[in-house]
Design a protein around this motif. Structure first.
Motif, PDB file in Angstrom:
ATOM      1  N   LEU A 227     -32.473 -19.280   7.735  1.00  0.00           N
ATOM      2  CA  LEU A 227     -32.699 -19.534   9.508  1.00  0.00           C
ATOM      3  C   LEU A 227     -31.161 -18.156   9.276  1.00  0.00           C
ATOM      4  O   LEU A 227     -30.490 -18.322   7.861  1.00  0.00           O
ATOM      5  CB  LEU A 227     -31.666 -20.616   9.838  1.00  0.00           C
ATOM      6  CG  LEU A 227     -32.044 -21.824  10.098  1.00  0.00           C
ATOM      7  CD1 LEU A 227     -31.316 -22.591   9.965  1.00  0.00           C
ATOM      8  CD2 LEU A 227     -33.227 -21.962  10.691  1.00  0.00           C
ATOM      9  N   SER A 228     -32.394 -17.528  10.423  1.00  0.00           N
ATOM     10  CA  SER A 228     -30.271 -16.333  10.411  1.00  0.00           C
ATOM     11  C   SER A 228     -30.905 -15.644  11.558  1.00  0.00           C
ATOM     12  O   SER A 228     -31.623 -16.615  12.931  1.00  0.00           O
ATOM     13  CB  SER A 228     -31.353 -15.326   9.427  1.00  0.00           C
ATOM     14  OG  SER A 228     -32.129 -14.662   9.847  1.00  0.00           O
TER      15      SER A 228
ATOM     16  N   VAL B 285     -27.633 -24.486  14.366  1.00  0.00           N
ATOM     17  CA  VAL B 285     -29.289 -24.659  14.288  1.00  0.00           C
ATOM     18  C   VAL B 285     -29.203 -25.537  12.842  1.00  0.00           C
ATOM     19  O   VAL B 285     -28.850 -25.315  11.943  1.00  0.00           O
ATOM     20  CB  VAL B 285     -30.039 -23.040  13.937  1.00  0.00           C
ATOM     21  CG1 VAL B 285     -31.034 -23.879  13.799  1.00  0.00           C
ATOM     22  CG2 VAL B 285     -29.954 -22.693  15.686  1.00  0.00           C
ATOM     23  N   THR B 286     -29.809 -26.291  12.943  1.00  0.00           N
ATOM     24  CA  THR B 286     -30.084 -27.124  11.423  1.00  0.00           C
ATOM     25  C   THR B 286     -31.672 -27.097  11.444  1.00  0.00           C
ATOM     26  O   THR B 286     -32.434 -27.608  12.423  1.00  0.00           O
ATOM     27  CB  THR B 286     -29.765 -29.041  11.339  1.00  0.00           C
ATOM     28  OG1 THR B 286     -28.461 -28.308  11.811  1.00  0.00           O
ATOM     29  CG2 THR B 286     -30.384 -29.430  10.538  1.00  0.00           C
ATOM     30  N   ALA B 287     -31.942 -27.054  10.237  1.00  0.00           N
ATOM     31  CA  ALA B 287     -33.696 -27.398   9.518  1.00  0.00           C
ATOM     32  C   ALA B 287     -33.944 -28.252   9.094  1.00  0.00           C
ATOM     33  O   ALA B 287     -33.339 -28.637   8.208  1.00  0.00           O
ATOM     34  CB  ALA B 287     -34.371 -26.176   9.124  1.00  0.00           C
ATOM     35  N   ARG B 288     -34.776 -29.446   9.449  1.00  0.00           N
ATOM     36  CA  ARG B 288     -34.266 -31.219   8.503  1.00  0.00           C
ATOM     37  C   ARG B 288     -36.156 -30.991   8.017  1.00  0.00           C
ATOM     38  O   ARG B 288     -37.623 -31.045   8.746  1.00  0.00           O
ATOM     39  CB  ARG B 288     -34.360 -31.508   9.763  1.00  0.00           C
ATOM     40  CG  ARG B 288     -33.104 -31.350  10.243  1.00  0.00           C
ATOM     41  CD  ARG B 288     -32.842 -33.064  11.274  1.00  0.00           C
ATOM     42  NE  ARG B 288     -31.736 -32.595  12.032  1.00  0.00           N
ATOM     43  CZ  ARG B 288     -30.565 -32.885  11.596  1.00  0.00           C
ATOM     44  NH1 ARG B 288     -29.943 -33.529  11.143  1.00  0.00           N
ATOM     45  NH2 ARG B 288     -29.255 -32.596  12.735  1.00  0.00           N
TER      46      ARG B 288
ATOM     47  N   MET C 125     -26.951 -23.644   9.840  1.00  0.00           N
ATOM     48  CA  MET C 125     -26.790 -22.321  10.197  1.00  0.00           C
ATOM     49  C   MET C 125     -25.703 -22.848  10.473  1.00  0.00           C
ATOM     50  O   MET C 125     -25.768 -22.848  12.010  1.00  0.00           O
ATOM     51  CB  MET C 125     -27.027 -20.913  10.852  1.00  0.00           C
ATOM     52  CG  MET C 125     -26.694 -19.827  11.040  1.00  0.00           C
ATOM     53  SD  MET C 125     -28.710 -18.424  11.266  1.00  0.00           S
ATOM     54  CE  MET C 125     -29.312 -18.835  13.094  1.00  0.00           C
ATOM     55  N   GLU C 126     -24.059 -22.494  10.287  1.00  0.00           N
ATOM     56  CA  GLU C 126     -23.217 -23.108  11.026  1.00  0.00           C
ATOM     57  C   GLU C 126     -22.967 -22.487  12.747  1.00  0.00           C
ATOM     58  O   GLU C 126     -23.048 -21.340  12.387  1.00  0.00           O
ATOM     59  CB  GLU C 126     -22.199 -23.528  10.339  1.00  0.00           C
ATOM     60  CG  GLU C 126     -21.957 -24.190   9.661  1.00  0.00           C
ATOM     61  CD  GLU C 126     -22.372 -25.881  10.173  1.00  0.00           C
ATOM     62  OE1 GLU C 126     -21.499 -26.047  11.403  1.00  0.00           O
ATOM     63  OE2 GLU C 126     -22.139 -27.031   9.387  1.00  0.00           O
ATOM     64  N   THR C 127     -21.959 -23.011  13.112  1.00  0.00           N
ATOM     65  CA  THR C 127     -22.152 -21.924  14.255  1.00  0.00           C
ATOM     66  C   THR C 127     -20.675 -20.651  14.224  1.00  0.00           C
ATOM     67  O   THR C 127     -19.481 -20.697  12.541  1.00  0.00           O
ATOM     68  CB  THR C 127     -20.961 -22.663  15.269  1.00  0.00           C
ATOM     69  OG1 THR C 127     -19.385 -23.419  14.701  1.00  0.00           O
ATOM     70  CG2 THR C 127     -21.496 -23.233  15.970  1.00  0.00           C
ATOM     71  N   GLY C 128     -20.661 -19.728  14.100  1.00  0.00           N
ATOM     72  CA  GLY C 128     -20.082 -18.697  13.715  1.00  0.00           C
ATOM     73  C   GLY C 128     -20.280 -17.519  12.543  1.00  0.00           C
ATOM     74  O   GLY C 128     -19.894 -16.862  11.731  1.00  0.00           O
ATOM     75  N   THR C 129     -21.907 -17.903  11.814  1.00  0.00           N
ATOM     76  CA  THR C 129     -22.368 -17.746  10.750  1.00  0.00           C
ATOM     77  C   THR C 129     -24.060 -16.749  10.972  1.00  0.00           C
ATOM     78  O   THR C 129     -24.365 -17.320  12.198  1.00  0.00           O
ATOM     79  CB  THR C 129     -22.500 -18.904  10.210  1.00  0.00           C
ATOM     80  OG1 THR C 129     -23.342 -19.724  10.071  1.00  0.00           O
ATOM     81  CG2 THR C 129     -21.330 -18.983   9.400  1.00  0.00           C
TER      82      THR C 129
ATOM     83  N   ASP D 205     -33.627 -28.045  14.947  1.00  0.00           N
ATOM     84  CA  ASP D 205     -32.260 -28.688  16.080  1.00  0.00           C
ATOM     85  C   ASP D 205     -31.452 -27.959  16.500  1.00  0.00           C
ATOM     86  O   ASP D 205     -30.629 -27.065  15.345  1.00  0.00           O
ATOM     87  CB  ASP D 205     -32.038 -30.169  15.507  1.00  0.00           C
ATOM     88  CG  ASP D 205     -32.897 -31.385  15.142  1.00  0.00           C
ATOM     89  OD1 ASP D 205     -33.778 -31.155  16.121  1.00  0.00           O
ATOM     90  OD2 ASP D 205     -31.980 -31.996  14.458  1.00  0.00           O
ATOM     91  N   VAL D 206     -30.978 -27.373  17.710  1.00  0.00           N
ATOM     92  CA  VAL D 206     -30.341 -26.605  17.889  1.00  0.00           C
ATOM     93  C   VAL D 206     -29.790 -26.821  18.816  1.00  0.00           C
ATOM     94  O   VAL D 206     -29.316 -27.693  19.908  1.00  0.00           O
ATOM     95  CB  VAL D 206     -31.162 -25.253  19.166  1.00  0.00           C
ATOM     96  CG1 VAL D 206     -29.845 -24.240  19.525  1.00  0.00           C
ATOM     97  CG2 VAL D 206     -32.238 -24.644  17.735  1.00  0.00           C
ATOM     98  N   VAL D 207     -27.750 -26.752  19.124  1.00  0.00           N
ATOM     99  CA  VAL D 207     -26.923 -27.268  19.826  1.00  0.00           C
ATOM    100  C   VAL D 207     -25.886 -26.665  20.118  1.00  0.00           C
ATOM    101  O   VAL D 207     -25.293 -25.266  19.389  1.00  0.00           O
ATOM    102  CB  VAL D 207     -26.266 -28.743  18.894  1.00  0.00           C
ATOM    103  CG1 VAL D 207     -24.742 -29.022  19.952  1.00  0.00           C
ATOM    104  CG2 VAL D 207     -27.241 -29.605  18.249  1.00  0.00           C
TER     105      VAL D 207
END
Length: 256
Positions: free
Chosen positions: A157-158, A185-188, A209-213, A230-232
């Protein structure tokens, strides 16, 4: 009574071996009884086709001679190829499978998703602390039933920028407003152990991919499974500016 023993292997038996044939086992011997000085001489065995053997053979076929003789002439064809008591062959089978990775997203690799209105507390009755801040998080799930790769691979994820950006060009007090929106963003998916050299049970992956990364990567062996993204967008601590917050991220499944 005379008993004749015949011994033969699995090679074909010929009555007379071809002269000079390197592939023949030749039977060419016999015996004759001669008499010199008026008394018999014990029989002798002649082996081979030359000399006494040839003379012995002629006597065996001469019914008028005064010398008793017998001779056997025959042979069989030897093996063509080695005889080892066993035989077989090894067959090597080969087929090539192309390296391939897949993520089904219809016929378009680029999609735009609009959250629409990001709810804020508006109006003069909200109080100064809550005014213009987000009411609740925004969320999005992108689901596909096919993702994976048929060899060692990486799932990445980028994004170019860590946050959603607002193009509002007005000035603002950055202590209480923000022109960016962090998001996670989380890829499951069900992956597999990377580079083990043998099959293993599937592994539940939650690549975040955590916030800020700006990137996150997970290495896998060959796998295929459904995948959800999943996008939050969490509730921010500061108020939002008018206008559109936008940004993009990329999912890549790549053979390694």
């Amino acid at each position: 009574m005379k008993t004749i023993n015949l011994l033969a292997g699995v090679a074909a038996v010929a009555m007379i071996a071809t002269a000079g044939s390197a592939s023949a086992d030749v039977i060419n011997y016999g015996q004759h009884q001669n008499s010199f000085l008026g008394f018999p001489v014990p029989g002798t065995t002649n082996v081979g086709g030359g000399g006494a053997g040839t003379l012995n053979l002629a006597r065996a076929y001469n019914g008028g001679t005064n010398i008793s003789a017998w001779h056997a002439l025959g042979g069989s064809v030897e093996d063509i190829g080695g005889a080892e008591g066993k035989d077989g062959a090894t067959f090597t089978l080969k087929g090539t499978v192309s390296t391939d990775c897949a993520y089904y997203s219809g016929n378009n690799n680029t999609e735009t998703f609009e959250f629409g209105q990001l709810g804020i507390y508006a109006g003069d009755e909200t109080g100064p602390a809550a005014a213009f801040t987000m009411v609740a998080p925004a969320a999005l799930t992108i689901q596909t039933n096919l993702a994976g790769c048929n060899t060692n691979n990486s799932v990445t994820l980028s994004r170019a920028t860590a946050d959603l950006q607002n193009g509002n060009s007005s000035g603002f007090d950055q202590a209480v407003f923000q022109d960016t929106l962090p998001y996670r963003v989380t890829a499951r998916y069900t992956g597999s152990a990377y580079n083990t050299g043998n099959g293993t049970p599937g592994v539940q992956r939650n690549l975040v991919m955590e916030t800020g990364t700006v990137n996150a990567t997970e290495n896998n062996g060959a796998w295929k499974s459904p995948m959800s993204l999943d996008v939050v967008i969490p509730v921010t601590t500061r108020a939002l500016l008018a206008g559109e917050y936008s940004g993009s991220f990329t999912l890549e499944i790549k053979a390694i």
